[in-house]
Design an enzyme around this catalytic site. Structure first.
Site, PDB file in Angstrom:
ATOM      1  N   ILE A 161       0.820  -1.214   0.000  1.00  0.00           N
ATOM      2  CA  ILE A 161       0.000   0.000   0.000  1.00  0.00           C
ATOM      3  C   ILE A 161       0.853   1.262   0.000  1.00  0.00           C
ATOM      4  O   ILE A 161       0.337   2.354  -0.262  1.00  0.00           O
ATOM      5  CB  ILE A 161      -0.967   0.028   1.211  1.00  0.00           C
ATOM      6  CG1 ILE A 161      -0.183  -0.016   2.528  1.00  0.00           C
ATOM      7  CG2 ILE A 161      -1.975  -1.093   1.127  1.00  0.00           C
ATOM      8  CD1 ILE A 161      -1.050   0.112   3.764  1.00  0.00           C
ATOM      9  N   SER A 162       2.138   1.135   0.274  1.00  0.00           N
ATOM     10  CA  SER A 162       2.995   2.319   0.293  1.00  0.00           C
ATOM     11  C   SER A 162       4.445   1.904   0.115  1.00  0.00           C
ATOM     12  O   SER A 162       4.874   0.883   0.650  1.00  0.00           O
ATOM     13  CB  SER A 162       2.831   3.085   1.610  1.00  0.00           C
ATOM     14  OG  SER A 162       3.712   4.181   1.669  1.00  0.00           O
ATOM     15  N   GLY A 164       8.376   3.660   0.246  1.00  0.00           N
ATOM     16  CA  GLY A 164       9.191   4.818   0.582  1.00  0.00           C
ATOM     17  C   GLY A 164      10.656   4.557   0.367  1.00  0.00           C
ATOM     18  O   GLY A 164      11.060   3.487  -0.103  1.00  0.00           O
ATOM     19  N   LYS A 165      11.474   5.530   0.720  1.00  0.00           N
ATOM     20  CA  LYS A 165      12.915   5.386   0.548  1.00  0.00           C
ATOM     21  C   LYS A 165      13.490   4.338   1.484  1.00  0.00           C
ATOM     22  O   LYS A 165      14.440   3.643   1.145  1.00  0.00           O
ATOM     23  CB  LYS A 165      13.602   6.735   0.809  1.00  0.00           C
ATOM     24  CG  LYS A 165      13.268   7.809  -0.200  1.00  0.00           C
ATOM     25  CD  LYS A 165      14.054   9.080   0.075  1.00  0.00           C
ATOM     26  CE  LYS A 165      13.736   9.645   1.450  1.00  0.00           C
ATOM     27  NZ  LYS A 165      14.479  10.912   1.709  1.00  0.00           N
ATOM     28  N   GLU A 166      12.900   4.242   2.672  1.00  0.00           N
ATOM     29  CA  GLU A 166      13.482   3.386   3.703  1.00  0.00           C
ATOM     30  C   GLU A 166      12.704   2.114   3.950  1.00  0.00           C
ATOM     31  O   GLU A 166      13.224   1.182   4.549  1.00  0.00           O
ATOM     32  CB  GLU A 166      13.572   4.170   5.018  1.00  0.00           C
ATOM     33  CG  GLU A 166      14.374   5.440   4.897  1.00  0.00           C
ATOM     34  CD  GLU A 166      13.805   6.550   5.762  1.00  0.00           C
ATOM     35  OE1 GLU A 166      12.835   6.264   6.489  1.00  0.00           O
ATOM     36  OE2 GLU A 166      14.306   7.676   5.702  1.00  0.00           O
ATOM     37  N   SER A 167      11.445   2.054   3.527  1.00  0.00           N
ATOM     38  CA  SER A 167      10.620   0.893   3.851  1.00  0.00           C
ATOM     39  C   SER A 167       9.497   0.732   2.847  1.00  0.00           C
ATOM     40  O   SER A 167       9.221   1.634   2.050  1.00  0.00           O
ATOM     41  CB  SER A 167      10.025   1.037   5.263  1.00  0.00           C
ATOM     42  OG  SER A 167       9.173   2.169   5.315  1.00  0.00           O
ATOM     43  N   LYS A 212       5.416  -3.112   8.130  1.00  0.00           N
ATOM     44  CA  LYS A 212       6.411  -2.156   7.662  1.00  0.00           C
ATOM     45  C   LYS A 212       7.734  -2.889   7.530  1.00  0.00           C
ATOM     46  O   LYS A 212       8.351  -3.273   8.526  1.00  0.00           O
ATOM     47  CB  LYS A 212       6.536  -0.976   8.626  1.00  0.00           C
ATOM     48  CG  LYS A 212       7.455   0.123   8.113  1.00  0.00           C
ATOM     49  CD  LYS A 212       7.407   1.359   8.986  1.00  0.00           C
ATOM     50  CE  LYS A 212       8.277   2.476   8.412  1.00  0.00           C
ATOM     51  NZ  LYS A 212       8.226   3.708   9.218  1.00  0.00           N
ATOM     52  N   ASP A 267      11.509  14.404  11.576  1.00  0.00           N
ATOM     53  CA  ASP A 267      11.176  14.343  10.145  1.00  0.00           C
ATOM     54  C   ASP A 267       9.703  14.678   9.951  1.00  0.00           C
ATOM     55  O   ASP A 267       9.024  14.075   9.129  1.00  0.00           O
ATOM     56  CB  ASP A 267      11.494  12.958   9.584  1.00  0.00           C
ATOM     57  CG  ASP A 267      11.477  12.938   8.055  1.00  0.00           C
ATOM     58  OD1 ASP A 267      11.654  14.015   7.450  1.00  0.00           O
ATOM     59  OD2 ASP A 267      11.258  11.862   7.478  1.00  0.00           O
TER      60      ASP A 267
END
Length: 377
Positions: A185-186, A188-191, A213, A329
């Protein structure tokens, strides 16, 4: 009669001696075997050549070395290889044309992934220098391909699911912690975040909808993020640049601890269900497989925007005073809008105010929130 009996006795004795000699030969052959040094039983023979002059033609005379079956034969001399022809027309194996054709044929022994063609109908001749260069290039490509394959197998660059991560996810399903995993569902850069249906853990029900995650196990995205964890007193003794997987696990563990603090302060955030190496299972912020929108994407009225702004300020205050944390962040990308209020996510980089860069991160969060408000988000 006496003469006849004597002759018969001599004939019988001669036959007996021959049988003894045959047995002696077999024993000699068995005793010597394939040894290069042999021992002769010649002195124990009963019948000697001058006594055996009347032997039949089909019997092999012991002294006739030309037909002796027990004498090691001389090795057959084979013609010398490596050249053809005679005199001035001799062609050696070092001939340029011969070598060239052999090198072309030896290209078939290259790895299957190296395409060398078939060369049908073509008289190709490769020099030694060209062939050796091609051979070295072939070996280099094989080693490079092996390294790339190993890196791909032990990393999570592709959707964060390498074989080890996939095995951990399957084990969660087999253990009943998850009913099934529905999909990503998502990213990102890290996960990478996956949606799943919860099951039960230690006979306690897991939320109906959860997220996994999965922190990427490559440090490419973490090159500039060491300062968030190496100076954190909670992890400073366990931090190691030399073991990427352990560093990523520390990131997952750090987010779990930060979420636990926030949950105790009743700050709207995901609830931790389970931590397994670099996979963090949390409650799902959303409904019916539809995740709550990020504050950046949420369609808010002017009143809701004011409400969201004041809630964010209050949450920052709670984080600092009650949880002793700085988000580090905070932006419209890490805030969700759900059920008429804001929810904080992605707190793996959050640090305590005593961190060497804690106040610097706090100032940046305040600046981000102010900038977003001025832009009318």
């Amino acid at each position: 009669i006496f003469t006849f009996d004597l002759m018969l006795a001599q004939m019988l004795q001669m036959q007996f001696d021959r049988e003894f000699d045959n047995q002696l030969r077999r024993e000699e052959k068995k005793f010597n075997g394939d040894s290069k040094v042999s021992i002769s039983f010649e002195n124990y023979r009963k019948v000697h050549p001058y006594e055996d002059s009347d032997s039949s033609e089909d019997e092999v005379d012991w002294q006739d070395t030309r037909h002796d079956p027990y004498r090691a034969e001389k090795p057959q001399t084979t013609p010398r290889k490596g050249f053809t022809g005679k005199g001035k027309n001799i062609t050696t194996k070092h001939d340029e044309v011969t070598c060239g054709r052999k090198n072309t044929a030896r290209m078939d022994n290259f790895a299957p992934e190296i395409h060398v063609g078939d060369g049908l109908g073509m008289d190709l001749k490769l020099s030694n220098q060209v062939f050796n260069s091609l051979k070295q290039h072939c070996y280099s490509e094989q080693r490079r391909s092996a390294r790339l394959h190993e890196k791909k197998e032990h990393s999570t660059a592709e959707q964060a699911v390498d074989p080890r991560t996939r095995l951990l996810m399957y084990k969660m399903v087999n253990a009943g912690v998850l009913e099934n995993i529905n999909g990503c569902i998502s990213t990102g850069k890290e996960s990478v975040v996956f949606h799943a249906d919860g099951g039960s853990l230690d006979e306690q029900p897991v939320p109906e909808e959860v997220v996994l995650k999965v922190f990427k196990t490559t440090l490419n995205e973490f090159k500039n993020r060491d300062r968030y964890i190496k100076d954190d007193y909670r992890f400073i003794d366990r931090f190691s640049k030399l073991n990427p997987r352990k560093v990523i696990r520390l990131w997952a563990e750090k987010e779990m601890h930060n979420l636990s603090r926030m949950k105790k302060a009743e700050i709207p955030c995901p609830e931790v269900v389970l931590l397994k190496k670099h996979i963090l299972v949390m409650s799902f912020i959303g409904k019916d497989h539809v995740p709550a929108p990020k504050l950046k994407d949420a369609m808010l009225s002017s009143e809701d925007m004011k409400t969201a702004y004041h809630q964010v300020l209050h949450l920052m205050q709670q984080l600092y005073q009650e949880c002793h944390l700085v988000h580090a962040d905070l932006s419209e990308y890490n805030i969700l809008w759900h059920q008429g209020k804001v929810w904080l996510i992605d707190v793996s980089q959050s640090v305590e105010p005593t961190h060497p860069h804690g106040l610097e991160f706090l100032f940046r969060d305040c600046r981000n929130v102010s900038t977003v408000t001025q832009l009318g988000v």
